[in-house]
Design a protein around this motif. Structure first.
Motif, mmCIF file in Angstrom:
data_model
loop_
_atom_site.group_PDB
_atom_site.id
_atom_site.type_symbol
_atom_site.label_atom_id
_atom_site.label_comp_id
_atom_site.label_asym_id
_atom_site.label_seq_id
_atom_site.Cartn_x
_atom_site.Cartn_y
_atom_site.Cartn_z
ATOM 1 N N ARG A 267 -8.861 5.599 4.629
ATOM 2 C CA ARG A 267 -7.419 5.319 4.576
ATOM 3 C C ARG A 267 -6.903 4.785 5.912
ATOM 4 N NH1 ARG A 267 -4.135 9.544 3.628
ATOM 5 N NH2 ARG A 267 -5.652 11.106 4.275
ATOM 6 N N ASN B 182 -10.876 2.529 1.547
ATOM 7 C CA ASN B 182 -10.632 3.486 0.474
ATOM 8 C C ASN B 182 -10.932 4.926 0.887
ATOM 9 O OD1 ASN B 182 -9.815 1.485 -1.330
ATOM 10 N ND2 ASN B 182 -11.891 1.153 -2.097
ATOM 11 N N THR B 183 -11.957 5.113 1.680
ATOM 12 C CA THR B 183 -12.360 6.481 2.028
ATOM 13 C C THR B 183 -11.656 7.001 3.286
ATOM 14 O OG1 THR B 183 -14.282 5.663 3.266
ATOM 15 C CG2 THR B 183 -14.610 6.224 0.938
ATOM 16 N N ASP C 96 -2.825 3.776 -4.590
ATOM 17 C CA ASP C 96 -4.123 3.797 -5.261
ATOM 18 C C ASP C 96 -4.657 2.404 -5.572
ATOM 19 O OD1 ASP C 96 -4.140 6.591 -5.263
ATOM 20 O OD2 ASP C 96 -3.017 6.690 -7.146
ATOM 21 N N THR D 206 -5.982 -1.508 -4.636
ATOM 22 C CA THR D 206 -6.622 -2.282 -3.584
ATOM 23 C C THR D 206 -5.633 -3.332 -3.093
ATOM 24 O OG1 THR D 206 -8.840 -1.975 -4.492
ATOM 25 C CG2 THR D 206 -8.499 -3.881 -3.046
ATOM 26 N N LEU E 257 -14.033 -2.596 2.006
ATOM 27 C CA LEU E 257 -13.372 -1.891 0.911
ATOM 28 C C LEU E 257 -13.691 -0.402 0.949
ATOM 29 C CD1 LEU E 257 -13.866 -4.329 -2.115
ATOM 30 C CD2 LEU E 257 -11.695 -3.753 -1.003
ATOM 31 N N GLU E 258 -14.946 -0.085 1.181
ATOM 32 C CA GLU E 258 -15.356 1.317 1.215
ATOM 33 C C GLU E 258 -14.644 2.061 2.345
ATOM 34 O OE1 GLU E 258 -17.488 4.877 0.383
ATOM 35 O OE2 GLU E 258 -17.102 3.053 -0.793
ATOM 36 N N GLY F 65 -5.078 2.209 3.814
ATOM 37 C CA GLY F 65 -6.363 1.532 3.746
ATOM 38 C C GLY F 65 -6.246 0.131 3.176
ATOM 39 N N LYS G 247 0.829 -1.208 0.000
ATOM 40 C CA LYS G 247 0.000 0.000 0.000
ATOM 41 C C LYS G 247 0.860 1.253 0.000
ATOM 42 C CE LYS G 247 -4.234 1.593 -0.062
ATOM 43 N NZ LYS G 247 -5.152 1.301 -1.184
#
Length: 580
Positions: free
Chosen positions: A544, A541-542, A445, A447, A537-538, A473, A440
């Motif tokens: 971090r 990603n949001t 950027d 996943t 995942l959400e 994240g 990461k």
């Protein structure tokens, strides 16, 4: 050197300023292209830590919680980039903690440099505080171990370390840093950035390869090892396409060939399907590129026999010392994967290969195994792996440590290049989380999903603090079956029904990650996993920050399509037959 250059060199020396050893060393790291160092701070190398202050624009220090985690992160960086991963640890206990990562880098052929603080030369051989002879300690698990006893020789040693770590068979280098070397001062010029040496195949070797291909009826291409680049992968894919070759990836090297490619036939090694095993066993030509073909890939040196394989073996490897060491090949080629890929990019078959049908059949066998196998209990972790495969981007990075749970990712996920898989071929536990953190950091950027067993995860779970501190994240899937599953499977196979010393009580992992400001959920059924994974995942990603899903599943489902009950029943039947 010409006489004209001598005055230039003298003038350059006169323009230099005096620096301490830490300043000289960190400047050399910058020149060699280092952009990140993983460390657990220690007073034994304090001048290096101070020197990092002046290079914050180019080198990111990543402060880890324990040296094994720092070492794993550096090793993962080496896998991701092909450049040496850099790790700093303090002397004695710091070095012993980091040794697991050095062993991993050695068996995985990963470029890595470990810098270890050392007692001053005036204290050597007195068993001073935390003193260890690192040449003896790391001698069997590193390509080169040295101690820099003079401040003015730091550039020389560092340059050699980069060259050794990346040349031939890549691997780890360990450099010990006595305190008087780091605190000492010298006026010494910096050396230029290292240049990697490439071993390339000879024209005669390529001509022999063409002859062997023309004579073959059942060829197979096996890829693995390190040093792959996107271009070399595309060139090998083209080679496989033109010659209609079925392709397998060596044990835990699934990223070395695009698993979506129509020529890909699955991974080769422990846990492979019977059809693939028979296909390799019966091959009349085996082209092994970049892989040593170790115990796991060859299933205990039975699939490819040592010292003389039943298949005609073309063994392509960057280190000539490895060729003929375990396998006597029909055609040994001393070349790294980049140079070999460039060479085969020019090869064309004289006629349409006759074995295209075999390759299509191999692909069909692989695809047939991509549906989730049944499993006991309300949560089928086979289906979990398939869901992850189908709901992450193609360039997602999947990391795993060691344990039977790793078989689920390797059986179902389709990797497609360098950076999509991080896993230790040496089978060292505790690797998945530090590797995910390193991935990461390198690809913010992308996943990143870490597969971790409940035992494996607890070996380095403290590195969640790094993910929290650096706002990374990542998503962690903890496979919680309350036992050391791999060893339990072996125990049932050898001593059925005599289970002891393999189970443990676990914490609530979903609560644990919340202490690191992360998101946590417990999943106990198939219906729960999909929505929970989407939320994880959400969040990752949001926000971090790390997200963790604790998968509570029936421990009887120990591997893809395998249960402990089946293993025990088969073992008891063998015992009964032997007794009759």
């Amino acid at each position: 050197m010409t006489t004209a250059s001598n005055p230039d060199r003298a003038a350059h020396r006169q323009s230099l300023r005096e620096r301490n050893g830490g300043q000289i060393l960190v400047q050399q790291l910058r020149i060699h292209g280092v952009k990140r160092v993983f460390l657990v701070p220690g007073e034994s190398y304090l001048p290096c830590i101070d020197a990092l202050y002046d290079h914050q624009d180019a080198i990111q220090p990543v402060v880890c919680r324990q040296e094994s985690g720092a070492g794993y992160m550096a090793e993962a960086y080496g896998k991701l980039t092909g450049e040496p991963g850099i790790c700093f640890v303090t002397r004695g206990p710091g070095a012993t903690n980091a040794s697991i990562a050095v062993h991993t880098a050695y068996q995985d052929s990963t470029p890595m440099i470990l810098f270890v603080g050392q007692v001053g030369n005036d204290f050597i051989e007195r068993e001073a505080f935390q003193e260890i002879d690192y040449r003896r300690m790391f001698g069997e698990m590193a390509k080169w171990v040295a101690q820099i006893d003079r401040t003015d020789r730091i550039p020389e040693f560092v340059a050699r370390a980069f060259a050794v770590a990346t040349s031939g068979r890549p691997g780890p280098v360990v450099l010990a840093l006595p305190e008087d070397t780091l605190w000492g001062k010298a006026t010494v010029p910096d050396l230029p950035r290292y240049q990697r040496a490439h071993a390339a195949p000879t024209p005669a070797a390529m001509a022999s390869l063409e002859t062997l291909l023309a004579q073959a009826q059942r060829p197979f291409l096996l890829v693995g090892g390190s040093g792959w680049t996107p271009q070399s992968m595309r060139q090998i894919e083209g080679f496989a396409e033109r010659f209609a070759l079925p392709v397998g990836a060596a044990w835990r090297r699934l990223e070395c060939f695009d698993n979506h490619h129509p020529n890909f036939a699955s991974h080769v090694g422990w846990g492979m399907g019977d059809a693939l095993r028979a296909r390799i066993r019966d091959a009349d030509l085996l082209i092994a590129v970049g892989t040593r073909m170790g115990e796991a890939t060859t299933e205990g040196y039975t699939l490819v026999e040592s010292p003389l394989p039943r298949q005609r073996l073309v063994h392509v490897y960057p280190d000539a010392n490895e060729l003929g060491r375990v396998f006597q090949s029909a055609l040994p080629i001393a070349a790294d994967v980049v140079s070999f890929a460039q060479a085969v990019d020019t090869l064309r078959p004289a006629a349409e290969p006759a074995w295209g049908g075999q390759t299509r059949a191999a692909r069909g066998d692989y695809l047939a195994q991509q549906e989730p196998a049944p499993a006991p209990g309300p949560l089928n972790v086979n289906a979990v792996a398939c869901h992850v495969r189908d709901h992450v981007p193609p360039d997602a990075c999947i990391t795993v440590g060691a344990g039977n749970y790793a078989l689920f990712a390797h059986a179902y996920h389709r990797f497609q290049g360098v950076g999509t898989s991080l896993t230790p071929t040496v089978g060292s536990m505790g690797y998945g989380l530090p590797a995910a953190i390193s991935a990461k950091l390198e690809y913010p950027d992308r996943t990143v999903v870490c597969y971790a067993g409940d035992g494996c995860f607890q070996m380095n779970l403290q590195e969640l603090g790094v993910a929290m501190q650096y706002r990374l994240g990542i998503v962690v899937l903890v496979f919680n079956n309350g036992m050391w599953g791999t060893i339990r499977a072996h125990q049932e196979r050898e001593f059925p029904g005599r289970t002891i010393a393999l189970t443990f009580d676990n914490p609530d992992f979903s609560e644990l990650v919340r202490a690191y400001r992360g998101h946590g959920e417990v999943v106990g059924s198939d219906a729960e996993f999909g929505p929970a994974f989407a939320r994880a995942l959400e969040f990752a990603n949001t926000q971090r920050l790390p997200a963790l899903l604790e998968l509570r599943y029936d421990p009887d489902g120990v591997g893809p399509g395998i249960t402990l009950s089946q293993i025990r029943a088969a073992a008891l039947a063998r015992q009964a037959q032997a007794a009759s």
